[in-house]
Write an enzyme that holds these catalytic residues in place. Structure first.
Site, PDB file in Angstrom:
ATOM      1  N   GLU A  31       0.856  -1.148   0.145  1.00  0.00           N
ATOM      2  CA  GLU A  31       0.134  -0.017  -0.056  1.00  0.00           C
ATOM      3  C   GLU A  31       0.896   1.295   0.204  1.00  0.00           C
ATOM      4  O   GLU A  31       1.791   1.278   0.647  1.00  0.00           O
ATOM      5  CB  GLU A  31      -0.874  -0.158   1.195  1.00  0.00           C
ATOM      6  CG  GLU A  31      -1.798   0.977   1.515  1.00  0.00           C
ATOM      7  CD  GLU A  31      -2.706   0.911   2.836  1.00  0.00           C
ATOM      8  OE1 GLU A  31      -2.080   0.230   3.723  1.00  0.00           O
ATOM      9  OE2 GLU A  31      -3.400   1.727   2.984  1.00  0.00           O
ATOM     10  N   LYS A  35      -9.518   2.237  -2.080  1.00  0.00           N
ATOM     11  CA  LYS A  35      -9.688   1.519  -0.534  1.00  0.00           C
ATOM     12  C   LYS A  35     -10.949   2.039   0.146  1.00  0.00           C
ATOM     13  O   LYS A  35     -11.363   3.203   0.149  1.00  0.00           O
ATOM     14  CB  LYS A  35      -8.493   1.930   0.289  1.00  0.00           C
ATOM     15  CG  LYS A  35      -8.456   1.265   1.591  1.00  0.00           C
ATOM     16  CD  LYS A  35      -7.328   1.652   2.466  1.00  0.00           C
ATOM     17  CE  LYS A  35      -7.114   1.093   3.868  1.00  0.00           C
ATOM     18  NZ  LYS A  35      -6.071   1.288   4.610  1.00  0.00           N
ATOM     19  N   CYS A  60      -5.363  -3.378   2.598  1.00  0.00           N
ATOM     20  CA  CYS A  60      -5.024  -3.376   4.202  1.00  0.00           C
ATOM     21  C   CYS A  60      -6.383  -3.503   5.107  1.00  0.00           C
ATOM     22  O   CYS A  60      -6.797  -4.613   4.934  1.00  0.00           O
ATOM     23  CB  CYS A  60      -4.161  -2.163   4.300  1.00  0.00           C
ATOM     24  SG  CYS A  60      -3.364  -2.396   6.139  1.00  0.00           S
TER      25      CYS A  60
END
Ligand code: ACM
Length: 271
Positions: free
Chosen positions: A38, A109, A144
């Site tokens: 990331e 995300k 994540c």
């Protein structure tokens, strides 16, 4: 299909240095798919939206264009996290770059972690799966903290992912409990590509805990990195093996789902 996960420690704000590291690693790694963490071109700990905006780039900007060309020239799929600017919006994104540029996609995300809420907009792409005919693989992306929401991996599983790729900057240890379950409960391969190192910024020290891992579709670890070192993990995966969701003659983990009993938006309280 040979996949490689690259655990590195990007230096905050040193975009040129970080990009050169990434380019060198792509040039020197033999594989079909190479995955980076990331926000690996910028580092993680932005102070606020103003600072994020300073470093963020369009998905049509130089960084993604250079890497997209490399994917084409080297016949490799490249996946990496980057800070994306789209007009006035800022996203914590992952680019999936293919030898066939028509397949290139950006995932933004969905679930923002901690101070990311002050630096990025929540992602608006939703979950999707990219089918690569040449390698016969279906790839889904999450980033994540998305791991904390089983719905993210489930969405990708139901969409037909064979492999979930999860570029990460993980600062806890609890994900080790769940990440293999996301693979097992969807019968998919899962590559969690973490960074390592510490960032001291904004009066706070964040330690990124490495231990990137590749799981098979039973949640078994195929490869695992050290907590604190640059390391490339390799695994040979067979995407076709994820497509039959049965594990005995009478059970199929997708067909056995009782969607008639699962609640999405409403809870019935019986008193
Ligand atoms: C995280 O979502 N970077 C923990």
């Amino acid at each position: 299909m040979k996949i490689a996960t690259v655990q590195i420690a990007p230096i905050f704000g040193e975009k040129e240095h970080n990009l050169n590291t990434i380019i060198n690693l792509i040039n020197n790694t033999e594989c079909d798919l190479i995955i980076f963490p990331e926000l690996c071109t910028t580092g993680y700990s932005f102070a606020d939206r103003n600072e994020t905006e300073q470093y963020a780039e369009s998905s049509k900007g130089d960084t993604i264009s250079i890497l997209s060309k490399m994917a084409m020239e080297q016949n490799k799929i490249i996946i990496l996290g980057f800070a994306e600017k789209d007009d006035h919006q800022l996203f914590n994104s992952a680019a999936a770059l293919f030898p066939d540029q028509n397949l290139n996609r950006i995932y933004r995300k969905s679930h923002l972690f901690y101070r990311e809420k002050f630096c990025f907009d929540p992602g608006d792409t939703g979950f999707f799966v990219i089918n690569n005919h040449d390698l016969d693989v279906n790839i889904g992306l999450m980033i994540c903290y998305d791991w904390r929401f089983p719905e993210a991996a489930r969405s990708l599983g139901l969409l037909g992912a064979d492999l979930i790729v999860c570029p990460s900057n993980l600062v806890t240890d609890v994900w080790h409990i769940s990440m293999p379950s996301r693979a097992l409960e969807n019968k998919v391969y899962l590559a969690c590509v973490n960074r390592f190192g510490t960032e001291n910024r904004n009066g706070e020290s964040l330690l990124f805990k490495g231990k990137s891992a590749i799981y098979d579709y039973n949640g078994k670890i195929l490869a695992e990195a050290a907590p604190d070192a640059e390391q490339i993990l390799f695994a040979d995966i067979d995407p076709i093996k994820t497509r039959d969701k049965s594990f005995n003659p009478f059970n199929d983990i997708f067909k056995d789902r009782r969607t008639d009993l699962y609640h999405n938006n409403s809870i019935e309280i019986i008193s």
